[in-house]
Write a protein that holds these residues in place. Structure first.
Motif, PDB file in Angstrom:
ATOM      1  N   GLN A  72       0.826  -1.200   0.000  1.00 17.16           N
ATOM      2  CA  GLN A  72       0.000   0.000   0.000  1.00 17.16           C
ATOM      3  C   GLN A  72       0.862   1.251   0.000  1.00 17.16           C
TER       4      GLN A  72
ATOM      5  N   HIS B 205      -8.602   2.135  -4.532  1.00 16.82           N
ATOM      6  CA  HIS B 205      -7.754   0.958  -4.723  1.00 16.82           C
ATOM      7  C   HIS B 205      -7.705   0.083  -3.473  1.00 16.82           C
ATOM      8  N   PHE B 206      -7.643   0.711  -2.298  1.00 16.79           N
ATOM      9  CA  PHE B 206      -7.481  -0.047  -1.063  1.00 16.79           C
ATOM     10  C   PHE B 206      -8.721  -0.064  -0.185  1.00 16.79           C
TER      11      PHE B 206
ATOM     12  N   THR C 172      -6.928   6.970   4.542  1.00 19.50           N
ATOM     13  CA  THR C 172      -6.330   7.492   3.312  1.00 19.50           C
ATOM     14  C   THR C 172      -5.392   8.650   3.627  1.00 19.50           C
TER      15      THR C 172
ATOM     16  N   ILE D  87      -6.196   6.168  -4.108  1.00 18.92           N
ATOM     17  CA  ILE D  87      -5.789   5.363  -2.954  1.00 18.92           C
ATOM     18  C   ILE D  87      -7.019   4.811  -2.244  1.00 18.92           C
TER      19      ILE D  87
ATOM     20  N   THR E 214       2.520   1.640  -3.498  1.00 15.14           N
ATOM     21  CA  THR E 214       1.567   2.138  -4.493  1.00 15.14           C
ATOM     22  C   THR E 214       1.285   3.618  -4.273  1.00 15.14           C
TER      23      THR E 214
ATOM     24  N   LEU F 254      -2.222   7.214   5.270  1.00 13.01           N
ATOM     25  CA  LEU F 254      -1.414   6.517   4.273  1.00 13.01           C
ATOM     26  C   LEU F 254      -0.737   7.513   3.342  1.00 13.01           C
TER      27      LEU F 254
END
Length: 154
Positions: free
Chosen positions: A29, A61-62, A69, A58, A32, A72
């Protein structure tokens, strides 16, 4: 930094996963997200529309919450700032992602690059370089770019 990333994922995202999958999941993660951040900062001007495209990619995708988010994104930005090349990110992605997942990353990179309605030569070069490092065939790169253009147009 890596300890902060691990703590975040242990607490928020991978609480139910078996222990062996945690570190790979964390790193994938972050890798990416770091690549998406690299596209955003490549032209040396981070625009709000690009940041929005990055966080949307993001989150999608996750399947993360807005808070996850944001965390991350901060971790990925810090990791990208410390990276000396893209290999640490692309090697991990190559090891764990399918061809389809890698193509999706390239599509997200194109979405971030074209979010401001202009793709400069540095952004284009970066996406092509990463796509080549991820072994995404040229026809798949083109298809990913076309999907990203449609996404940003709509």
């Amino acid at each position: 930094m890596l300890q902060a990333i691990k703590q975040f994922f242990d607490r928020n995202i991978l609480a139910g996963e078996p222990e062996a999958g945690k570190s790979a999941g964390h790193a994938l993660q972050v890798a990416t997200a770091a690549l998406l951040f690299e596209v955003m900062r490549t032209d040396r001007e981070i625009k709000d529309v690009e940041r929005h495209a990055m966080t949307a990619a993001i989150r999608k995708h996750f399947e993360l919450t807005p808070e996850e988010t944001a965390t991350l994104t901060r971790l990925a930005e810090a990791e990208a700032e410390q990276a000396t090349d893209y290999y640490q990110f692309t090697a991990l992605i190559n090891k764990h992602y399918t061809a389809e997942q890698k193509e999706q990353i390239i599509e997200h990179m194109w979405q971030v690059a074209s979010a401001d309605r202009e793709i400069d030569r540095f952004e284009r070069t970066l996406v092509h370089k990463v796509a080549d490092l991820l072994h995404v065939p040229r026809h798949a790169q083109i298809a990913a770019r076309e999907r990203a253009a449609r996404h940003n147009a709509g």
